[in-house]
Design a protein around this motif. Structure first.
Motif, PDB file in Angstrom:
ATOM      1  N   GLY A   5      -7.032   0.164  -1.306  1.00  0.00           N
ATOM      2  CA  GLY A   5      -6.597  -0.482  -0.069  1.00  0.00           C
ATOM      3  C   GLY A   5      -7.302  -1.800   0.184  1.00  0.00           C
ATOM      4  N   ARG A   6      -8.607  -1.827  -0.047  1.00  0.00           N
ATOM      5  CA  ARG A   6      -9.384  -3.054   0.182  1.00  0.00           C
ATOM      6  C   ARG A   6      -8.993  -4.129  -0.825  1.00  0.00           C
ATOM      7  N   ASP A  20     -14.156   2.978   6.234  1.00  0.00           N
ATOM      8  CA  ASP A  20     -14.618   3.327   7.578  1.00  0.00           C
ATOM      9  C   ASP A  20     -14.579   4.825   7.835  1.00  0.00           C
ATOM     10  N   ALA A  69      -9.707   4.120  -0.852  1.00  0.00           N
ATOM     11  CA  ALA A  69     -10.306   3.061  -0.036  1.00  0.00           C
ATOM     12  C   ALA A  69     -10.487   1.784  -0.859  1.00  0.00           C
ATOM     13  N   THR A 102     -10.105   5.237   4.075  1.00  0.00           N
ATOM     14  CA  THR A 102     -10.690   3.899   4.091  1.00  0.00           C
ATOM     15  C   THR A 102     -12.204   4.027   3.972  1.00  0.00           C
ATOM     16  N   LYS A 111       0.808  -1.208   0.000  1.00  0.00           N
ATOM     17  CA  LYS A 111       0.000   0.000   0.000  1.00  0.00           C
ATOM     18  C   LYS A 111       0.848   1.267   0.000  1.00  0.00           C
ATOM     19  N   ASP A 163      -5.722  -5.559   0.209  1.00  0.00           N
ATOM     20  CA  ASP A 163      -5.937  -6.446   1.364  1.00  0.00           C
ATOM     21  C   ASP A 163      -6.437  -7.817   0.935  1.00  0.00           C
TER      22      ASP A 163
END
Length: 185
Positions: free
Chosen positions: A61-62, A13, A58, A11, A3, A65
């Motif tokens: 990043g996801r 969230d 976001a 994110t 990342k 992951d």
């Protein structure tokens, strides 16, 4: 994939979604949750300060992951890499220096942030067309975000590009007030 270069604060969230942008958030989350599946590429557009970069980061990043390779880069940096490859790469350096642009064609997900901030000329338009067309032809996911309206895009880029953006990408329009401006009040 790592990342590096992604703002860790951006994110799902921490994304504040207004009622106007719930569909955009839902569509983006769906892409991030199942990056290996086929879907329409996303075209995220709207005024500045509405969360387009936040949401794009976001997603990246996801996706990372989940073990996929995502590249999230500004339009300026993408075209700088293409310019370097075309005009500054020393002759005969093919083996000694990695190609900067390969990642844009090969990654599982490419996100171009802030399309329209680059200096637009015949070279950058040609590179953008090649990138969009190649990724579409190979079924490789792509997300583009921009502050430019449809009319501004049509004036700035070739019809071959705008036809693909409006015909192949799922448009997600962001509306609302600039979050950065609201923080100043």
């Amino acid at each position: 994939a790592e990342k590096a270069g992604l703002n860790p604060k951006y994110t799902f969230d921490t994304f504040v979604v207004g009622s106007n942008n719930r569909f955009a958030q839902s569509a983006s989350l769906a892409v991030a949750e199942s990056p290996g599946e086929a879907y329409n590429p996303l075209y995220i557009y709207g005024g500045p300060g509405l969360g387009k970069t936040h949401l794009s980061t976001a997603i990246a990043g996801r996706v990372i992951d989940r073990g996929f390779d995502a590249v999230c880069e500004t339009a300026q940096n993408v075209f700088s890499d293409f310019e370097f490859e075309r005009f500054n790469r020393p002759y005969g350096s093919a083996d000694s220096e990695p190609v900067r642009t390969g990642k844009y064609f090969e990654c599982d997900l490419l996100i171009i942030d802030d399309l329209g901030t680059e200096m637009t000329n015949q070279f950058t338009v040609s590179c953008l067309y090649n990138l969009i067309n190649t990724r579409l032809n190979h079924g490789r996911p792509m997300i583009i975000n921009t502050n430019l309206s449809r009319d501004e895009l049509r004036k700035r880029y070739a019809d071959r590009i705008t036809s693909r953006l409006f015909g192949e990408f799922c448009p997600l329009r962001f509306i609302g007030k600039d979050v950065r401006e609201l923080k100043l009040d």
